[in-house]
Design a protein around this motif. Sequence first.
Motif, PDB file in Angstrom:
ATOM      1  N   VAL A  58       0.736  -1.240   0.012  1.00 52.69           N
ATOM      2  CA  VAL A  58      -0.012   0.071   0.142  1.00 52.69           C
ATOM      3  C   VAL A  58       0.954   1.497  -0.060  1.00 52.69           C
ATOM      4  O   VAL A  58       1.935   1.478   0.835  1.00 52.69           O
ATOM      5  CB  VAL A  58      -1.073   0.109   1.176  1.00 52.69           C
ATOM      6  CG1 VAL A  58      -1.620   1.294   1.391  1.00 52.69           C
ATOM      7  CG2 VAL A  58      -1.935  -1.283   1.227  1.00 52.69           C
ATOM      8  N   GLN A  59       0.596   2.174  -0.812  1.00 48.49           N
ATOM      9  CA  GLN A  59       1.238   3.458  -0.873  1.00 48.49           C
ATOM     10  C   GLN A  59       0.396   4.501  -0.325  1.00 48.49           C
ATOM     11  O   GLN A  59      -0.899   4.623  -0.934  1.00 48.49           O
ATOM     12  CB  GLN A  59       1.882   3.624  -2.279  1.00 48.49           C
ATOM     13  CG  GLN A  59       2.874   4.949  -2.394  1.00 48.49           C
ATOM     14  CD  GLN A  59       3.416   5.190  -3.685  1.00 48.49           C
ATOM     15  OE1 GLN A  59       3.911   4.212  -4.273  1.00 48.49           O
ATOM     16  NE2 GLN A  59       3.461   6.467  -4.080  1.00 48.49           N
ATOM     17  N   VAL A  60       0.610   5.291   0.489  1.00 45.70           N
ATOM     18  CA  VAL A  60      -0.191   6.476   1.019  1.00 45.70           C
ATOM     19  C   VAL A  60       0.790   7.532   0.893  1.00 45.70           C
ATOM     20  O   VAL A  60       1.703   7.497   1.617  1.00 45.70           O
ATOM     21  CB  VAL A  60      -0.766   6.095   2.387  1.00 45.70           C
ATOM     22  CG1 VAL A  60      -1.556   7.365   2.787  1.00 45.70           C
ATOM     23  CG2 VAL A  60      -1.688   4.934   2.374  1.00 45.70           C
ATOM     24  N   ALA A  61       0.626   8.513   0.029  1.00 44.44           N
ATOM     25  CA  ALA A  61       1.254   9.828  -0.266  1.00 44.44           C
ATOM     26  C   ALA A  61       2.717   9.188  -0.694  1.00 44.44           C
ATOM     27  O   ALA A  61       2.675   8.313  -1.801  1.00 44.44           O
ATOM     28  CB  ALA A  61       1.309  10.451   0.936  1.00 44.44           C
ATOM     29  N   ASN A  62       3.634   9.332   0.085  1.00 48.98           N
ATOM     30  CA  ASN A  62       4.908   8.967  -0.107  1.00 48.98           C
ATOM     31  C   ASN A  62       5.501   7.568   0.290  1.00 48.98           C
ATOM     32  O   ASN A  62       6.556   7.226   0.316  1.00 48.98           O
ATOM     33  CB  ASN A  62       6.197   9.941  -0.328  1.00 48.98           C
ATOM     34  CG  ASN A  62       5.658  11.029  -1.339  1.00 48.98           C
ATOM     35  OD1 ASN A  62       5.578  10.757  -2.496  1.00 48.98           O
ATOM     36  ND2 ASN A  62       6.146  12.123  -1.062  1.00 48.98           N
ATOM     37  N   ASP A  63       4.890   7.256   1.374  1.00 45.75           N
ATOM     38  CA  ASP A  63       4.901   6.108   2.186  1.00 45.75           C
ATOM     39  C   ASP A  63       4.454   4.729   1.547  1.00 45.75           C
ATOM     40  O   ASP A  63       3.246   4.542   1.571  1.00 45.75           O
ATOM     41  CB  ASP A  63       4.381   6.304   3.553  1.00 45.75           C
ATOM     42  CG  ASP A  63       5.207   7.510   4.362  1.00 45.75           C
ATOM     43  OD1 ASP A  63       6.327   7.711   4.221  1.00 45.75           O
ATOM     44  OD2 ASP A  63       4.391   8.421   5.138  1.00 45.75           O
ATOM     45  N   SER A  64       5.396   3.696   1.501  1.00 41.84           N
ATOM     46  CA  SER A  64       4.896   2.285   1.262  1.00 41.84           C
ATOM     47  C   SER A  64       5.007   1.542   2.215  1.00 41.84           C
ATOM     48  O   SER A  64       6.090   1.702   2.918  1.00 41.84           O
ATOM     49  CB  SER A  64       5.744   2.078  -0.076  1.00 41.84           C
ATOM     50  OG  SER A  64       5.241   0.713  -0.527  1.00 41.84           O
ATOM     51  N   SER A  65       4.006   0.494   2.309  1.00 41.24           N
ATOM     52  CA  SER A  65       4.250  -0.744   3.422  1.00 41.24           C
ATOM     53  C   SER A  65       3.482  -1.790   3.031  1.00 41.24           C
ATOM     54  O   SER A  65       2.526  -1.702   2.109  1.00 41.24           O
ATOM     55  CB  SER A  65       3.736   0.020   4.705  1.00 41.24           C
ATOM     56  OG  SER A  65       2.345   0.401   4.641  1.00 41.24           O
ATOM     57  N   ARG A  66       3.838  -3.094   3.607  1.00 45.44           N
ATOM     58  CA  ARG A  66       3.072  -4.266   3.412  1.00 45.44           C
ATOM     59  C   ARG A  66       2.364  -4.487   4.175  1.00 45.44           C
ATOM     60  O   ARG A  66       2.443  -4.509   5.390  1.00 45.44           O
ATOM     61  CB  ARG A  66       4.136  -5.311   2.896  1.00 45.44           C
ATOM     62  CG  ARG A  66       5.157  -5.145   1.649  1.00 45.44           C
ATOM     63  CD  ARG A  66       5.962  -6.092   1.438  1.00 45.44           C
ATOM     64  NE  ARG A  66       6.630  -6.040   0.156  1.00 45.44           N
ATOM     65  CZ  ARG A  66       6.314  -6.861  -0.959  1.00 45.44           C
ATOM     66  NH1 ARG A  66       5.446  -7.827  -0.906  1.00 45.44           N
ATOM     67  NH2 ARG A  66       7.191  -6.433  -2.161  1.00 45.44           N
ATOM     68  N   HIS A  67       1.116  -5.265   3.617  1.00 42.60           N
ATOM     69  CA  HIS A  67       0.039  -5.555   4.861  1.00 42.60           C
ATOM     70  C   HIS A  67      -0.459  -7.086   4.498  1.00 42.60           C
ATOM     71  O   HIS A  67      -0.566  -7.301   3.361  1.00 42.60           O
ATOM     72  CB  HIS A  67      -0.918  -4.756   4.973  1.00 42.60           C
ATOM     73  CG  HIS A  67      -0.741  -3.613   5.167  1.00 42.60           C
ATOM     74  ND1 HIS A  67      -0.587  -2.924   6.612  1.00 42.60           N
ATOM     75  CD2 HIS A  67      -0.206  -2.379   4.427  1.00 42.60           C
ATOM     76  CE1 HIS A  67       0.189  -1.510   6.758  1.00 42.60           C
ATOM     77  NE2 HIS A  67       0.350  -0.992   5.465  1.00 42.60           N
ATOM     78  N   ARG A  68      -0.917  -7.786   5.316  1.00 38.41           N
ATOM     79  CA  ARG A  68      -1.468  -9.193   5.409  1.00 38.41           C
ATOM     80  C   ARG A  68      -2.748  -9.253   6.071  1.00 38.41           C
ATOM     81  O   ARG A  68      -3.206  -8.369   6.629  1.00 38.41           O
ATOM     82  CB  ARG A  68      -0.324 -10.115   6.098  1.00 38.41           C
ATOM     83  CG  ARG A  68       0.813 -10.177   5.404  1.00 38.41           C
ATOM     84  CD  ARG A  68       1.963 -11.230   6.077  1.00 38.41           C
ATOM     85  NE  ARG A  68       3.294 -10.960   5.505  1.00 38.41           N
ATOM     86  CZ  ARG A  68       4.073 -11.853   4.729  1.00 38.41           C
ATOM     87  NH1 ARG A  68       3.165 -12.904   4.670  1.00 38.41           N
ATOM     88  NH2 ARG A  68       5.026 -11.539   4.292  1.00 38.41           N
ATOM     89  N   PRO A  69      -3.293 -10.477   6.075  1.00 41.87           N
ATOM     90  CA  PRO A  69      -4.767 -10.541   6.454  1.00 41.87           C
ATOM     91  C   PRO A  69      -5.000 -10.168   7.904  1.00 41.87           C
ATOM     92  O   PRO A  69      -3.826 -10.355   8.815  1.00 41.87           O
ATOM     93  CB  PRO A  69      -4.924 -12.181   6.417  1.00 41.87           C
ATOM     94  CG  PRO A  69      -4.105 -12.473   5.173  1.00 41.87           C
ATOM     95  CD  PRO A  69      -2.883 -11.585   5.189  1.00 41.87           C
ATOM     96  N   GLY A  70      -6.013  -9.485   8.258  1.00 41.82           N
ATOM     97  CA  GLY A  70      -6.104  -9.027   9.533  1.00 41.82           C
ATOM     98  C   GLY A  70      -5.901  -7.515   9.403  1.00 41.82           C
ATOM     99  O   GLY A  70      -6.365  -6.703  10.435  1.00 41.82           O
ATOM    100  N   ALA A  71      -4.965  -6.902   8.585  1.00 41.63           N
ATOM    101  CA  ALA A  71      -4.703  -5.391   8.590  1.00 41.63           C
ATOM    102  C   ALA A  71      -5.908  -4.582   8.239  1.00 41.63           C
ATOM    103  O   ALA A  71      -6.779  -5.075   7.559  1.00 41.63           O
ATOM    104  CB  ALA A  71      -3.507  -5.290   7.616  1.00 41.63           C
ATOM    105  N   VAL A  72      -5.905  -3.628   8.831  1.00 43.15           N
ATOM    106  CA  VAL A  72      -7.218  -2.756   8.746  1.00 43.15           C
ATOM    107  C   VAL A  72      -6.628  -1.132   8.375  1.00 43.15           C
ATOM    108  O   VAL A  72      -5.509  -0.877   8.995  1.00 43.15           O
ATOM    109  CB  VAL A  72      -8.218  -2.561   9.795  1.00 43.15           C
ATOM    110  CG1 VAL A  72      -9.023  -1.432   9.521  1.00 43.15           C
ATOM    111  CG2 VAL A  72      -8.925  -4.050  10.141  1.00 43.15           C
ATOM    112  N   LEU A  73      -6.709  -0.816   7.035  1.00 44.21           N
ATOM    113  CA  LEU A  73      -6.042   0.311   6.800  1.00 44.21           C
ATOM    114  C   LEU A  73      -7.168   1.464   6.520  1.00 44.21           C
ATOM    115  O   LEU A  73      -8.146   1.120   6.174  1.00 44.21           O
ATOM    116  CB  LEU A  73      -5.218   0.307   5.387  1.00 44.21           C
ATOM    117  CG  LEU A  73      -4.280  -0.961   5.700  1.00 44.21           C
ATOM    118  CD1 LEU A  73      -3.998  -1.466   4.063  1.00 44.21           C
ATOM    119  CD2 LEU A  73      -3.238  -0.561   6.436  1.00 44.21           C
ATOM    120  N   LEU A  74      -6.828   2.791   6.739  1.00 44.77           N
ATOM    121  CA  LEU A  74      -7.829   3.894   6.613  1.00 44.77           C
ATOM    122  C   LEU A  74      -7.125   4.941   5.782  1.00 44.77           C
ATOM    123  O   LEU A  74      -5.981   5.424   5.919  1.00 44.77           O
ATOM    124  CB  LEU A  74      -8.081   4.385   7.850  1.00 44.77           C
ATOM    125  CG  LEU A  74      -9.231   5.550   7.805  1.00 44.77           C
ATOM    126  CD1 LEU A  74     -10.263   5.264   7.407  1.00 44.77           C
ATOM    127  CD2 LEU A  74      -9.132   6.253   9.260  1.00 44.77           C
TER     128      LEU A  74
END
Length: 152
Positions: free
Chosen positions: A60-76
């Motif tokens: 997931v990229q939000v603005a200039n920050d990128s991160s990886r997420h797996r099942p159970g993650a909740v992103l806003l």
Amino acid sequence: MPGTGIWFLNTLVHVRAAHTDGNDGLFILEHRSPFGDSPPQHIHHTEDEALIILEGELRVQVANDSSRHRPGAVLLGLKGIPHTYRVESSAGARFITVTAHGNFERFVRAVGRQAEREDLPPLLDPPSPAAIEQLGALARTFGIELVGPPLR
């Protein structure tokens, strides 16, 4: 899954709650996406977007920050902030998207088409510049602005 889904770009979606079903305009969408799927980087100008990962891994990229997420993650994803994702798991991903007010729902319905079967649609070729412009113009009518390319 009851009913036929919607083929939205390279994904299969099921509307679990339409924005007109309740009093607060919540829209709940279940999304199945293939490996490598990534929408153009975009901004929702009228609604926040919550993403709940059920299966697979997303970058997931939000603005200039990128991160990886797996099942159970909740992103806003907050309205007004550019964001996108890319499915990194070879088996694809399944996730829930929740928004309010109906603009994203109307966009999905305007771009999508009734699925011919309960499976992912045939993969689309990369869109032409004219097709991207057309998608961007349609998105703007629903308060969504395309601001960058998909993640690769």
